[in-house]
Every structure is written in C-alpha cells, then in structure tokens.
Design a protein around this motif. Structure first.
Motif, PDB file in Angstrom:
ATOM      1  N   GLN A  70       0.834  -1.205   0.000  1.00 24.71           N
ATOM      2  CA  GLN A  70       0.000   0.000   0.000  1.00 24.71           C
ATOM      3  C   GLN A  70       0.870   1.255   0.000  1.00 24.71           C
ATOM      4  OE1 GLN A  70      -3.569  -0.315  -0.144  1.00 24.71           O
ATOM      5  NE2 GLN A  70      -3.140   1.702  -0.977  1.00 24.71           N
ATOM      6  N   LYS A  71       1.975   1.222   0.726  1.00 29.79           N
ATOM      7  CA  LYS A  71       2.886   2.372   0.796  1.00 29.79           C
ATOM      8  C   LYS A  71       3.475   2.697  -0.582  1.00 29.79           C
ATOM      9  CE  LYS A  71       7.029   4.008   3.127  1.00 29.79           C
ATOM     10  NZ  LYS A  71       8.116   3.684   4.060  1.00 29.79           N
ATOM     11  N   ILE A  72       3.960   1.687  -1.292  1.00 25.55           N
ATOM     12  CA  ILE A  72       4.525   1.899  -2.630  1.00 25.55           C
ATOM     13  C   ILE A  72       3.441   2.379  -3.591  1.00 25.55           C
ATOM     14  CG2 ILE A  72       5.539   0.725  -4.629  1.00 25.55           C
ATOM     15  CD1 ILE A  72       7.057  -1.077  -2.636  1.00 25.55           C
ATOM     16  N   LEU A  73       2.280   1.768  -3.499  1.00 23.19           N
ATOM     17  CA  LEU A  73       1.157   2.134  -4.361  1.00 23.19           C
ATOM     18  C   LEU A  73       0.719   3.573  -4.122  1.00 23.19           C
ATOM     19  CD1 LEU A  73      -0.544   0.750  -6.510  1.00 23.19           C
ATOM     20  CD2 LEU A  73      -2.101   0.019  -4.717  1.00 23.19           C
ATOM     21  N   ASP A  74       0.575   3.963  -2.864  1.00 25.05           N
ATOM     22  CA  ASP A  74       0.150   5.328  -2.527  1.00 25.05           C
ATOM     23  C   ASP A  74       1.162   6.368  -2.982  1.00 25.05           C
ATOM     24  OD1 ASP A  74      -2.191   4.399  -1.419  1.00 25.05           O
ATOM     25  OD2 ASP A  74      -1.540   4.654   0.669  1.00 25.05           O
ATOM     26  N   ALA A  75       2.442   6.077  -2.817  1.00 18.95           N
ATOM     27  CA  ALA A  75       3.481   7.025  -3.240  1.00 18.95           C
ATOM     28  C   ALA A  75       3.409   7.287  -4.742  1.00 18.95           C
ATOM     29  CB  ALA A  75       4.861   6.509  -2.857  1.00 18.95           C
ATOM     30  N   GLY A  81       3.948  10.006  -7.657  1.00 18.92           N
ATOM     31  CA  GLY A  81       5.370   9.680  -7.773  1.00 18.92           C
ATOM     32  C   GLY A  81       5.745   9.344  -9.202  1.00 18.92           C
ATOM     33  N   ASP A  82       7.035   9.269  -9.451  1.00 22.71           N
ATOM     34  CA  ASP A  82       7.471   8.972 -10.823  1.00 22.71           C
ATOM     35  C   ASP A  82       7.636   7.466 -11.020  1.00 22.71           C
ATOM     36  OD1 ASP A  82      10.302   9.891  -9.394  1.00 22.71           O
ATOM     37  OD2 ASP A  82      10.550   8.214 -10.790  1.00 22.71           O
ATOM     38  N   TRP A  83       7.494   7.066 -12.280  1.00 33.41           N
ATOM     39  CA  TRP A  83       7.527   5.658 -12.641  1.00 33.41           C
ATOM     40  C   TRP A  83       8.868   5.017 -12.305  1.00 33.41           C
ATOM     41  CZ3 TRP A  83       4.938   1.474 -13.333  1.00 33.41           C
ATOM     42  CH2 TRP A  83       5.509   0.388 -13.998  1.00 33.41           C
ATOM     43  N   ARG A  87       9.134   1.724 -10.096  1.00 39.90           N
ATOM     44  CA  ARG A  87       9.691   0.531 -10.723  1.00 39.90           C
ATOM     45  C   ARG A  87      10.779  -0.078  -9.843  1.00 39.90           C
ATOM     46  NH1 ARG A  87      13.765  -1.044 -13.962  1.00 39.90           N
ATOM     47  NH2 ARG A  87      13.262  -2.543 -15.588  1.00 39.90           N
ATOM     48  N   VAL A  88      11.723   0.738  -9.391  1.00 40.61           N
ATOM     49  CA  VAL A  88      12.818   0.254  -8.541  1.00 40.61           C
ATOM     50  C   VAL A  88      12.274  -0.309  -7.231  1.00 40.61           C
ATOM     51  CG1 VAL A  88      14.810   1.004  -7.164  1.00 40.61           C
ATOM     52  CG2 VAL A  88      14.602   1.724  -9.549  1.00 40.61           C
ATOM     53  N   GLN A  89      11.338   0.411  -6.610  1.00 37.95           N
ATOM     54  CA  GLN A  89      10.777  -0.045  -5.335  1.00 37.95           C
ATOM     55  C   GLN A  89      10.049  -1.373  -5.491  1.00 37.95           C
ATOM     56  OE1 GLN A  89       8.369   3.345  -4.228  1.00 37.95           O
ATOM     57  NE2 GLN A  89      10.006   4.233  -2.985  1.00 37.95           N
ATOM     58  N   PHE A  90       9.269  -1.505  -6.551  1.00 38.29           N
ATOM     59  CA  PHE A  90       8.507  -2.740  -6.732  1.00 38.29           C
ATOM     60  C   PHE A  90       9.414  -3.912  -7.105  1.00 38.29           C
ATOM     61  CE2 PHE A  90       5.416  -5.465  -9.163  1.00 38.29           C
ATOM     62  CZ  PHE A  90       4.830  -5.991  -8.025  1.00 38.29           C
ATOM     63  N   LEU A  91      10.400  -3.686  -7.958  1.00 36.68           N
ATOM     64  CA  LEU A  91      11.354  -4.751  -8.287  1.00 36.68           C
ATOM     65  C   LEU A  91      12.107  -5.205  -7.034  1.00 36.68           C
ATOM     66  CD1 LEU A  91      12.742  -3.462 -11.708  1.00 36.68           C
ATOM     67  CD2 LEU A  91      11.287  -5.473 -11.358  1.00 36.68           C
ATOM     68  N   ASP A  92      12.505  -4.257  -6.189  1.00 36.58           N
ATOM     69  CA  ASP A  92      13.169  -4.595  -4.928  1.00 36.58           C
ATOM     70  C   ASP A  92      12.247  -5.400  -4.014  1.00 36.58           C
ATOM     71  OD1 ASP A  92      15.494  -3.320  -5.711  1.00 36.58           O
ATOM     72  OD2 ASP A  92      15.168  -1.536  -4.476  1.00 36.58           O
ATOM     73  N   LEU A  93      10.973  -5.012  -3.974  1.00 33.58           N
ATOM     74  CA  LEU A  93      10.003  -5.726  -3.145  1.00 33.58           C
ATOM     75  C   LEU A  93       9.845  -7.170  -3.620  1.00 33.58           C
ATOM     76  CD1 LEU A  93       7.784  -5.733  -0.928  1.00 33.58           C
ATOM     77  CD2 LEU A  93       6.186  -4.966  -2.713  1.00 33.58           C
ATOM     78  N   MET A  94       9.748  -7.366  -4.921  1.00 24.13           N
ATOM     79  CA  MET A  94       9.618  -8.729  -5.443  1.00 24.13           C
ATOM     80  C   MET A  94      10.855  -9.553  -5.113  1.00 24.13           C
ATOM     81  SD  MET A  94       7.546  -8.390  -9.053  1.00 24.13           S
ATOM     82  CE  MET A  94       8.530  -7.075  -9.769  1.00 24.13           C
TER      83      MET A  94
END
Length: 145
Positions: A70-75, A81-83, A87-94
């Motif tokens: 939710q935090k990444i999505l809200d940002a 926020g910028d793509w 992208r970096v945050q979500f790839l790191d999360l995965m």
C-alpha cells in the motif's frame, strides 16, 4: 510459457471478457493488492471469479504476493510519484519476497495477469513478468491484451 496481461479500466465488460477468452488462458491471476475495486462494475473478486469461469472457462486466482505494498502504491498513485522510483521499489520488493520461489511456474503457464491499468506501460503486471523472466531465464512469452 505463455502469459498474457490485461487491465480492466477504460473498457467494457464485453471487450474485457472477449479478450480474455480469445487469449486461451486457463487462469486469470489477479495481481492487485485490493481485489474489491470500485473502478469497474465487473472487477470485484467475486464477480471476476464468476464471469471469468462462466463466460470464458478461466479459473480466477488472487495472488497479492505479486502486488505492491500500500505504501509503494500510494506514493505512486496518490502522491503522483514517478515511474522510475516506483519501478525500482517494486522490483526490490519482489526480490525481497523472492516471488520466483513462491509462485510456481506451472501456475503462471497459460495464465493472464490482471490489474486495473488499461495499458501495460507503467503497470506493475508488466514488472511482474519482467522480474520473473530475469529469474526464470526468459521463459515467459508475454502478450499484452
């Protein structure tokens, strides 16, 4: 492995389910964090489960491990926020979640990943495919519906 992706916004139910049926997918994998969306009248989990099976013979699966927090999505969404950051945050999360070890290849094979975005650009369903392809030796043949 054949994997399709699809979004449900900016389309009619008929166009959505026609594309899903034509894809030949056996599974509709919902990669949203919250699968009770109000963005489309047919996109709530119970409705998708019913319609995808009854209209297309496609089994519905919700896989929140393939969704951003939710935090990444809200940002990204609410705070505009910028793509590149998203992208970096979500790839790191995965990577932290080690999704490549938690999602079976046979589940992904002949599936269709679903999220809300109309187009695959700047959409996390594309990032899921990109990430898994790096981990699974480019074994996913991805088609965006």
């Amino acid at each position: 492995m054949k994997v399709a992706t699809i979004g449900f916004t900016q389309t009619s139910a008929k166009h959505f389910f026609d594309r899903l049926k034509m894809s030949g997918s056996e599974k509709l994998i919902d990669v949203r964090l919250n699968n009770t969306s109000q963005l489309s009248g047919f996109a709530k989990a119970k409705d998708l489960e019913y319609f995808s099976w009854e209209l297309c013979g496609v089994r519905y699966i919700h896989e929140p491990i393939l969704a951003p927090t939710q935090k990444i999505l809200d940002a990204f969404k609410k705070q505009k926020g910028d793509w590149a950051t998203y992208r970096v945050q979500f790839l790191d999360l995965m990577a932290t979640r080690s999704i490549e070890t938690k999602v079976r290849m046979d589940v992904m094979d002949n599936s269709c990943l679903l999220c809300s975005e109309a187009r695959p650009h700047n959409c996390h369903r594309s990032l899921v495919c990109e990430y898994l392809n790096t981990k699974w030796g480019s074994s996913l043949n991805v088609v965006h519906l």
